[in-house]
Scaffold this active site. Structure first.
Site, PDB file in Angstrom:
ATOM      1  N   ASP A 128       4.393  -4.243 110.153  1.00 61.34           N
ATOM      2  CA  ASP A 128       3.571  -5.327 109.621  1.00 61.34           C
ATOM      3  C   ASP A 128       2.188  -5.222 110.250  1.00 61.34           C
ATOM      4  O   ASP A 128       2.043  -5.369 111.465  1.00 61.34           O
ATOM      5  CB  ASP A 128       4.206  -6.681 109.937  1.00 61.34           C
ATOM      6  N   ARG A 130      -0.529  -7.047 109.060  1.00 63.35           N
ATOM      7  CA  ARG A 130      -1.348  -8.159 108.584  1.00 63.35           C
ATOM      8  C   ARG A 130      -2.068  -8.876 109.731  1.00 63.35           C
ATOM      9  O   ARG A 130      -1.568  -8.922 110.855  1.00 63.35           O
ATOM     10  CB  ARG A 130      -0.484  -9.167 107.828  1.00 63.35           C
TER      11      ARG A 130
END
EC number: 3.5.4.25
Length: 202
Positions: A128, A130
């Site tokens: 991830d 983000r």
């Protein structure tokens, strides 16, 4: 350079979940079009329902059943409508931040047996990638004092808290489990600590 945003335009958008005001933001971090979908008066309020939704072209637009993104987007807008006010921030960070091309390549690796985490890693990325700096800036610009975050992801709560967002509570957002997304959701729960109850597949 300190990150900054500018609210360039606001416009009324009627939806099946009622009327929202769409805010278009420019920013100093990237050239992407991040937006906020706002219902009602949120300035100066505490415990505002907020969904921070990362772009998923395949799920949000095409209705792909490989993930729960499109269903979560619709459900979040419904929850905000029920509350009478709230914010949905739509961040342009496709594929947990790796972009559409790499996400589609990851899909092919998943069809060969890898899960979503290992597929990203095989492509040279983190599970991830983000970031939520722009989301925090948008909430500050909207003068939201504290939020009830619509999420199953504890990492999102942690990241926003580090950025100074006051997360008062969490609102769970669980969609249907079926044969096309069950492995994806299991990986979220088992490897990414998402707070999910895994019912039987339909």
């Amino acid at each position: 350079m300190k990150a900054s945003i500018e609210d360039k335009v606001q416009t009324r958008i009627p939806t099946k979940h009622g009327e929202f005001i769409l805010h278009y933001y420019s920013n100093s971090l990237d050239d992407k079009e991040h937006v906020a979908f706002v219902k009602g008066e949120v300035a100066g309020k505490d415990e505002v329902p907020v969904r921070i939704h990362s772009e998923c072209f395949t799920g949000d637009v095409l209705g792909s059943r490989r993930c729960d993104c499109g269903a979560q987007l619709d459900m979040a807008l419904g929850l905000i409508e029920q509350a009478g006010c709230g914010v949905l921030i739509y961040l342009r960070q496709e594929g947990r931040g790796i972009g559409l091309l790499k996400k589609l390549q990851a899909y092919n690796l998943q069809d060969q047996g890898l899960d979503t985490v290992d597929a990203n890693i095989k492509l040279g990325h983190l599970a991830d990638e983000r970031q939520y700096d722009i989301a925090a800036l948008i909430l500050s610009a909207l003068q939201v004092r504290s939020i009830n975050l619509i999420t199953n992801n504890p990492q999102k709560i942690d990241e926003l808290t580090k950025l100074g967002v006051k997360v008062h509570d969490r609102i769970a957002i669980e969609t249907r489990v079926h044969d096309d997304n069950v492995d994806y959701l299991k990986t979220k729960a088992e490897r990414m600590r998402h707070m999910l109850n895994m019912p039987d597949s339909e």
